[in-house]
Scaffold this active site. Structure first.
Site, PDB file in Angstrom:
ATOM      1  N   TYR A  77      11.112 127.360  37.880  1.00  9.42           N
ATOM      2  CA  TYR A  77      12.330 127.163  37.988  1.00  9.42           C
ATOM      3  C   TYR A  77      13.210 127.402  36.780  1.00  9.42           C
ATOM      4  O   TYR A  77      14.149 128.376  36.901  1.00  9.42           O
ATOM      5  CB  TYR A  77      12.841 125.403  38.526  1.00  9.42           C
ATOM      6  CG  TYR A  77      14.147 125.069  38.180  1.00  9.42           C
ATOM      7  CD1 TYR A  77      15.107 125.714  39.117  1.00  9.42           C
ATOM      8  CD2 TYR A  77      14.426 124.318  37.100  1.00  9.42           C
ATOM      9  CE1 TYR A  77      16.476 125.352  38.749  1.00  9.42           C
ATOM     10  CE2 TYR A  77      15.955 124.135  36.783  1.00  9.42           C
ATOM     11  CZ  TYR A  77      16.590 124.401  37.708  1.00  9.42           C
ATOM     12  OH  TYR A  77      18.157 124.184  37.336  1.00  9.42           O
ATOM     13  N   THR A  99      21.152 125.620  33.334  1.00  9.04           N
ATOM     14  CA  THR A  99      20.676 124.286  33.031  1.00  9.04           C
ATOM     15  C   THR A  99      19.962 124.274  31.551  1.00  9.04           C
ATOM     16  O   THR A  99      19.899 125.401  31.088  1.00  9.04           O
ATOM     17  CB  THR A  99      19.307 124.194  34.020  1.00  9.04           C
ATOM     18  OG1 THR A  99      18.753 123.005  33.460  1.00  9.04           O
ATOM     19  CG2 THR A  99      18.382 125.499  33.875  1.00  9.04           C
ATOM     20  N   ASP A 100      19.805 123.069  31.031  1.00  6.83           N
ATOM     21  CA  ASP A 100      19.374 123.039  29.580  1.00  6.83           C
ATOM     22  C   ASP A 100      17.915 123.279  29.590  1.00  6.83           C
ATOM     23  O   ASP A 100      17.077 123.743  28.698  1.00  6.83           O
ATOM     24  CB  ASP A 100      19.475 121.715  29.117  1.00  6.83           C
ATOM     25  CG  ASP A 100      19.133 120.669  30.017  1.00  6.83           C
ATOM     26  OD1 ASP A 100      18.241 120.649  31.057  1.00  6.83           O
ATOM     27  OD2 ASP A 100      19.112 119.261  29.575  1.00  6.83           O
ATOM     28  N   GLU A 101      17.136 123.410  31.001  1.00  6.61           N
ATOM     29  CA  GLU A 101      15.776 123.456  30.873  1.00  6.61           C
ATOM     30  C   GLU A 101      15.253 124.927  30.632  1.00  6.61           C
ATOM     31  O   GLU A 101      14.117 125.270  30.093  1.00  6.61           O
ATOM     32  CB  GLU A 101      15.224 123.383  32.384  1.00  6.61           C
ATOM     33  CG  GLU A 101      15.623 122.109  32.942  1.00  6.61           C
ATOM     34  CD  GLU A 101      14.523 121.620  34.278  1.00  6.61           C
ATOM     35  OE1 GLU A 101      13.498 122.244  34.447  1.00  6.61           O
ATOM     36  OE2 GLU A 101      14.763 120.671  34.686  1.00  6.61           O
ATOM     37  N   LEU A 131      23.292 127.000  53.366  1.00  7.23           N
ATOM     38  CA  LEU A 131      22.817 125.544  54.069  1.00  7.23           C
ATOM     39  C   LEU A 131      21.304 125.540  53.779  1.00  7.23           C
ATOM     40  O   LEU A 131      20.858 125.427  55.159  1.00  7.23           O
ATOM     41  CB  LEU A 131      23.611 125.506  55.371  1.00  7.23           C
ATOM     42  CG  LEU A 131      24.936 125.369  55.543  1.00  7.23           C
ATOM     43  CD1 LEU A 131      25.726 124.957  56.519  1.00  7.23           C
ATOM     44  CD2 LEU A 131      25.490 124.093  54.359  1.00  7.23           C
ATOM     45  N   THR A 142      16.279 133.593  45.119  1.00 13.13           N
ATOM     46  CA  THR A 142      17.676 133.140  44.979  1.00 13.13           C
ATOM     47  C   THR A 142      18.263 133.149  43.806  1.00 13.13           C
ATOM     48  O   THR A 142      19.553 133.647  43.581  1.00 13.13           O
ATOM     49  CB  THR A 142      17.854 131.654  45.708  1.00 13.13           C
ATOM     50  OG1 THR A 142      17.211 131.567  47.013  1.00 13.13           O
ATOM     51  CG2 THR A 142      19.236 131.102  45.427  1.00 13.13           C
ATOM     52  N   TYR A 158       5.807 110.056  37.160  1.00 17.50           N
ATOM     53  CA  TYR A 158       4.984 110.915  36.675  1.00 17.50           C
ATOM     54  C   TYR A 158       4.196 110.603  35.248  1.00 17.50           C
ATOM     55  O   TYR A 158       5.189 110.235  34.540  1.00 17.50           O
ATOM     56  CB  TYR A 158       5.520 112.226  36.841  1.00 17.50           C
ATOM     57  CG  TYR A 158       6.237 112.827  37.890  1.00 17.50           C
ATOM     58  CD1 TYR A 158       5.900 112.198  39.226  1.00 17.50           C
ATOM     59  CD2 TYR A 158       6.906 113.916  37.859  1.00 17.50           C
ATOM     60  CE1 TYR A 158       6.228 112.905  40.447  1.00 17.50           C
ATOM     61  CE2 TYR A 158       7.416 114.516  39.134  1.00 17.50           C
ATOM     62  CZ  TYR A 158       7.223 113.811  40.468  1.00 17.50           C
ATOM     63  OH  TYR A 158       7.401 114.620  41.590  1.00 17.50           O
ATOM     64  N   ALA A 201      12.192 129.382  34.409  1.00 15.68           N
ATOM     65  CA  ALA A 201      11.944 130.915  34.057  1.00 15.68           C
ATOM     66  C   ALA A 201      12.899 131.570  34.891  1.00 15.68           C
ATOM     67  O   ALA A 201      13.661 132.699  34.461  1.00 15.68           O
ATOM     68  CB  ALA A 201      10.729 131.137  34.335  1.00 15.68           C
ATOM     69  N   SER A 202      13.483 131.048  36.197  1.00 17.81           N
ATOM     70  CA  SER A 202      14.053 131.990  37.130  1.00 17.81           C
ATOM     71  C   SER A 202      15.495 131.611  36.658  1.00 17.81           C
ATOM     72  O   SER A 202      16.500 132.773  36.699  1.00 17.81           O
ATOM     73  CB  SER A 202      13.969 131.539  38.835  1.00 17.81           C
ATOM     74  OG  SER A 202      14.488 130.036  38.932  1.00 17.81           O
ATOM     75  N   LYS A 203      15.842 130.700  36.347  1.00 15.65           N
ATOM     76  CA  LYS A 203      17.184 130.198  35.839  1.00 15.65           C
ATOM     77  C   LYS A 203      17.587 131.160  34.473  1.00 15.65           C
ATOM     78  O   LYS A 203      18.624 131.567  34.333  1.00 15.65           O
ATOM     79  CB  LYS A 203      17.363 128.795  35.586  1.00 15.65           C
ATOM     80  CG  LYS A 203      17.809 127.944  36.611  1.00 15.65           C
ATOM     81  CD  LYS A 203      18.729 128.331  37.685  1.00 15.65           C
ATOM     82  CE  LYS A 203      20.113 127.972  37.137  1.00 15.65           C
ATOM     83  NZ  LYS A 203      21.077 128.086  38.069  1.00 15.65           N
ATOM     84  N   ASN A 215      21.995 115.957  35.958  1.00 15.96           N
ATOM     85  CA  ASN A 215      23.212 115.374  36.595  1.00 15.96           C
ATOM     86  C   ASN A 215      22.679 114.053  37.469  1.00 15.96           C
ATOM     87  O   ASN A 215      21.570 114.367  37.912  1.00 15.96           O
ATOM     88  CB  ASN A 215      24.055 116.222  37.581  1.00 15.96           C
ATOM     89  CG  ASN A 215      24.785 117.347  36.675  1.00 15.96           C
ATOM     90  OD1 ASN A 215      25.829 117.812  37.224  1.00 15.96           O
ATOM     91  ND2 ASN A 215      24.382 117.836  35.781  1.00 15.96           N
ATOM     92  N   ILE A 221      23.944 134.307  49.229  1.00 12.94           N
ATOM     93  CA  ILE A 221      24.537 135.178  48.158  1.00 12.94           C
ATOM     94  C   ILE A 221      23.751 136.605  48.051  1.00 12.94           C
ATOM     95  O   ILE A 221      24.351 137.415  47.106  1.00 12.94           O
ATOM     96  CB  ILE A 221      24.193 134.350  46.585  1.00 12.94           C
ATOM     97  CG1 ILE A 221      22.896 133.703  46.641  1.00 12.94           C
ATOM     98  CG2 ILE A 221      25.427 133.132  46.623  1.00 12.94           C
ATOM     99  CD1 ILE A 221      22.574 133.297  45.049  1.00 12.94           C
ATOM    100  N   ARG A 229       3.522 115.826  36.521  1.00 10.21           N
ATOM    101  CA  ARG A 229       4.063 117.083  36.865  1.00 10.21           C
ATOM    102  C   ARG A 229       3.409 118.181  35.964  1.00 10.21           C
ATOM    103  O   ARG A 229       3.173 117.997  34.882  1.00 10.21           O
ATOM    104  CB  ARG A 229       5.554 117.256  36.586  1.00 10.21           C
ATOM    105  CG  ARG A 229       6.102 118.562  36.995  1.00 10.21           C
ATOM    106  CD  ARG A 229       7.669 118.396  36.684  1.00 10.21           C
ATOM    107  NE  ARG A 229       8.426 117.782  37.681  1.00 10.21           N
ATOM    108  CZ  ARG A 229      10.010 117.557  37.773  1.00 10.21           C
ATOM    109  NH1 ARG A 229      10.413 118.040  36.536  1.00 10.21           N
ATOM    110  NH2 ARG A 229      10.573 117.267  38.757  1.00 10.21           N
TER     111      ARG A 229
END
Ligand code: NAD
Ligand code: DAU
Length: 368
Positions: free
Chosen positions: A160, A134-136, A36, A101, A217, A162-164, A190, A61, A305
């Protein structure tokens, strides 16, 4: 009967997935683990609170011992891992939480799954760790490039993504090294109900209602491939049923839009609703459309951005052929359902737009 542990199930996609699953498979056990954070909201799970097989656990987690306990006491056979820090702009202003995370948290979950499912030999055959990515991770496309396939090389550009990407690699490594049954889906943007209003589509809807500027942006020409959120849940369902262990699947909408076109479309749809609905005009008097002024008068071009990826597009051929995946909701249906949902759920979005969030938003959108 399946027993699922759904991490991040109180967030946008996780909650929609829980609703989808409870509806499709009412016999199954659904345990949601969610810390949360600002993006997680217990109210997102209100539609399933009375569902017999549902349990909510407030927790992190990163707490490996807690995850192991849940896997043992609930005899979990399937983990669907949504929990993450998910907003690119936040990753630019503060990457640490994303590393914590998305990378360490995913690794902590993998360790717990390996301990209980493999080392302790509980649920050795049919277990599945499904990682929602993600596709990123594939980086950015030019207008001429073909869409991302499962073979596209990883080239993440933001903290973000890079972490995924790092988390995707850990999932892969736990399959190859320890024999954990994993699948990964890499999905495009999404949209739909419960989308947190820091993201483009809900932000634009709510800013129109409040008569606040619509920050675009850069030049607004960046392209995203939009998918209605229940179709993402459907794609994950098919991956769990038919996906090959150790594989990755690209899920997308085959629905590319420039940001400015999508904002213009939402403005037009809102103008039409206001023009035909006196109650709406009274509910949201600050909206320009309440006085007959076009919502697109609120558009404001702001600083780009940092490192802004130009284009994402997903080639869904593998998911089409192997899983039988096809999005069910057209963009026209989906965007109208989304507008209707935000107009009917004012209490929800008021409750998530607290002071801290509002301050953060104000810092972000300094008009260029
Ligand atoms: P979200 O930010 O709306 O929700 C994330 C959820 O995770 C929240 O409920 C939050 O409380 C929870 N969470 C965060 N840190 C946690 C922790 N340490 N322990 C337990 N719970 C924690 O995100 P979303 O948009 O629903 O995205 C869900 C997943 O899907 C993410 O992994 C994201 O990378 C991926 N994804 C998102 C999109 C998109 O368009 N939003 C597209 C493709 C993939
Ligand atoms: O592609 C999948 C990704 O989609 C997910 O992995 C991420 O978790 C999710 O947040 C989303 O990332 P994006 O950065 O594409 O989504 P966002 O809604 O933040 O921005 C969409 C586009 O709109 C992007 O090009 C940036 C632009 N934008 C965004 C905001 C919030 C604006 O022009 N103005 C804005 O105010």
């Amino acid at each position: 009967m399946k027993k699922l542990l759904i991490t991040g199930g109180a967030g946008f996609i996780g909650a929609n997935f829980v609703h989808y699953w409870a509806n499709e498979y009412p016999e199954d056990r659904l345990v949601v683990l969610d810390a949360l954070t600002y993006a997680g909201n217990r109210n997102n799970l209100a539609p399933v609170e009375q569902h017999e097989g549902f349990r909510f656990v407030s927790g992190d987690i990163l707490d490996t011992a807690l995850v192991e306990t849940l896997l043992r006491e609930e005899s979990i056979d399937t983990i669907v891992h949504f929990a993450a820090e998910s907003h690119v702009d936040r990753s630019i202003s503060g990457p640490d939480a994303f590393i914590e995370t998305n990378i360490i948290g995913t690794h902590s979950l993998l360790k717990a799954a390996r301990q209980v499912w493999i080392t302790e030999g509980r649920c050795p055959v049919q277990h599945r760790f499904h990682h929602v990515s993600t596709d990123e991770v594939f980086g950015s496309l030019t207008p001429e490039d073909p869409a991302f396939t499962e073979q596209t090389a990883y080239a993440p550009n933001s903290p973000y993504s890079a972490s995924k990407a790092a988390s995707d690699f850990f999932v892969r490594a736990y399959h190859h090294t320890y024999g954990l049954n994993v699948t990964t889906s890499n999905c495009s943007n999404n949209y739909g109900p419960y989308h947190f209003p820091e993201k483009l589509i809900p932000l634009v809807i709510l800013n129109i209602l409040h008569g606040q500027s619509l920050p675009i942006y850069g030049d607004g020409k960046n392209i995203r491939d939009w998918l209605y959120v229940s179709d993402h849940a459907y794609g994950i369902d098919l991956t769990l049923k038919k996906g090959r262990v150790g594989e990755t699947y690209n899920i997308g909408g085959c629905n590319e839009w420039t940001n400015i076109d999508i904002v213009q479309l939402i403005c037009q749809l809102m103008d039409t609703r206001f023009a035909h609905d006196d109650i709406l005009r009274r509910r949201f008097p600050k909206s320009p459309a309440a006085g007959g002024v076009a919502s697109n008068s609120l558009i404001s071009y702001v600083a780009d951005r940092a490192g802004h990826d130009f284009r994402y597009a997903i080639d869904t051929a593998t998911a089409n052929e192997e899983l039988g995946y096809q999005p069910k909701v057209s963009f026209e249906q989906g965007i109208n359902l989304t507008l209707d949902w935000y107009l009917s759920n004012e209490q929800w979005w008021r409750s998530v737009m607290d002071g801290t969030y509002q301050q953060w938003i104000e810092q972000q959108y300094k008009v260029a």
